[in-house]
Design a protein around this motif. Structure first.
Motif, short mmCIF file in Angstrom:
data_model
loop_
_atom_site.label_atom_id
_atom_site.label_comp_id
_atom_site.label_asym_id
_atom_site.label_seq_id
_atom_site.Cartn_x
_atom_site.Cartn_y
_atom_site.Cartn_z
N GLY A 20 1.00 -1.31 0.09
CA GLY A 20 -0.04 -0.05 -0.02
C GLY A 20 0.82 1.36 -0.04
N VAL A 21 1.98 1.04 -0.60
CA VAL A 21 2.79 2.61 -0.73
C VAL A 21 3.16 3.03 -2.16
N TYR A 22 3.51 4.00 -2.37
CA TYR A 22 3.79 4.63 -3.75
C TYR A 22 5.29 4.27 -4.06
N LEU A 23 5.49 3.34 -5.24
CA LEU A 23 6.78 2.58 -5.63
C LEU A 23 7.75 3.67 -5.39
N GLU A 24 7.64 5.06 -6.25
CA GLU A 24 8.59 5.89 -6.54
C GLU A 24 9.04 6.46 -5.16
N ALA A 25 8.41 6.49 -4.07
CA ALA A 25 9.00 6.87 -2.84
C ALA A 25 9.62 5.99 -1.75
N THR A 26 9.70 4.75 -2.44
CA THR A 26 10.52 3.83 -1.67
C THR A 26 12.05 3.94 -1.93
N PRO A 27 12.71 3.25 -0.92
CA PRO A 27 14.33 3.36 -1.29
C PRO A 27 14.92 2.56 -2.59
N PRO A 47 7.50 -3.78 9.85
CA PRO A 47 7.69 -2.57 8.85
C PRO A 47 9.08 -1.84 9.60
N PRO A 48 9.88 -1.60 8.38
CA PRO A 48 11.13 -0.95 8.78
C PRO A 48 10.68 0.71 8.84
N GLN A 49 11.44 1.61 9.35
CA GLN A 49 10.97 3.11 9.65
C GLN A 49 10.60 3.60 8.24
N TRP A 50 11.39 3.23 7.11
CA TRP A 50 10.81 3.94 5.94
C TRP A 50 9.48 3.73 5.36
N LEU A 51 9.16 2.18 5.88
CA LEU A 51 8.00 2.02 5.27
C LEU A 51 6.65 2.52 6.42
N GLN A 52 6.98 2.74 7.69
CA GLN A 52 6.12 3.17 8.43
C GLN A 52 5.99 4.84 8.11
N ASP A 53 6.98 5.32 7.90
CA ASP A 53 7.05 6.72 7.49
C ASP A 53 6.19 6.82 6.20
N LEU A 54 6.41 6.14 5.22
CA LEU A 54 5.45 6.32 3.94
C LEU A 54 4.30 5.90 4.14
N GLY A 58 3.11 9.49 3.57
CA GLY A 58 2.77 9.38 1.90
C GLY A 58 4.31 9.77 1.42
N PRO A 59 4.35 10.00 0.08
CA PRO A 59 3.05 10.06 -0.88
C PRO A 59 2.49 8.65 -0.97
N HIS A 60 1.09 8.64 -1.06
CA HIS A 60 0.31 7.50 -0.96
C HIS A 60 -0.14 7.47 -2.55
N PRO A 61 -0.27 6.03 -2.91
CA PRO A 61 -0.74 5.64 -4.28
C PRO A 61 -2.26 6.08 -4.23
N ARG A 62 -2.74 6.25 -5.75
CA ARG A 62 -4.12 6.44 -5.86
C ARG A 62 -5.12 5.56 -5.10
N PRO A 63 -5.08 4.35 -5.01
CA PRO A 63 -5.98 3.78 -4.27
C PRO A 63 -6.05 4.07 -3.03
N VAL A 64 -5.06 4.32 -2.12
CA VAL A 64 -4.98 4.76 -0.78
C VAL A 64 -5.49 6.40 -0.57
N VAL A 65 -5.27 6.92 -1.57
CA VAL A 65 -5.78 8.45 -1.58
C VAL A 65 -7.21 8.46 -1.59
#
Length: 138
Positions: A20-27, A47-54, A58-65
């Motif tokens: 449930g995260v936006y791919l372009e915002a991942t490490p 979940p690691p910190q980066w995933l918790q923060d995302l 966000g940024p969130h993908p359209r389904p989440v938005v």
């Protein structure tokens, strides 16, 4: 004869969707590799910190938005929202409550109401069919 069990892997885009995260915002290391089923489970369970923060900011993908705004993905597009949004941007949209958002929320409420009506009708029809089947006089 022994069977070789291969590790099931998925593309980063698939893993991001499941998380449930936006791919372009991942490490970068997440975007460039493949993700095994075990790695995905580990990310979901701890979940690691980066995933918790995302997930939080966000940024969130359209389904989440769409879910956070209470509209459909098509409703987002009709409203002109085509990019990923941060939690802050989503909250600002909720506060601003533009006309398109009000309209799309009303449409979504109607869709949900209709889905409930149809489900109830199907259940009622199934109950009648079961009653007819068990009634020896029919």
């Amino acid at each position: 004869m022994t069977s070789h069990q291969t590790t099931q892997t998925m593309k980063p885009a698939t893993a991001a969707k499941k998380l449930g995260v936006y791919l372009e915002a991942t490490p970068a290391e997440f975007q460039e590799g493949v993700v095994s089923r075990a790695e995905l489970n580990a990310l979901q369970n701890d979940p690691p910190q980066w995933l918790q923060d995302l997930r939080r900011n966000g940024p969130h993908p359209r389904p989440v938005v769409a879910a956070k705004l209470g509209v459909s993905i098509a409703g987002l597009a009709r409203g002109g929202v085509t990019e990923a949004l941060t939690t802050e941007q989503i909250d600002a949209l909720k506060t601003e409550n533009p006309e398109w958002l009000q309209k799309e929320r009303a449409t979504q409420a109607e869709v949900r109401k209709e889905a409930v009506r149809i489900k109830a009708k199907h259940e009622q029809d199934a109950a009648r069919a079961a009653e007819r089947q068990s009634d020896p006089r029919a």
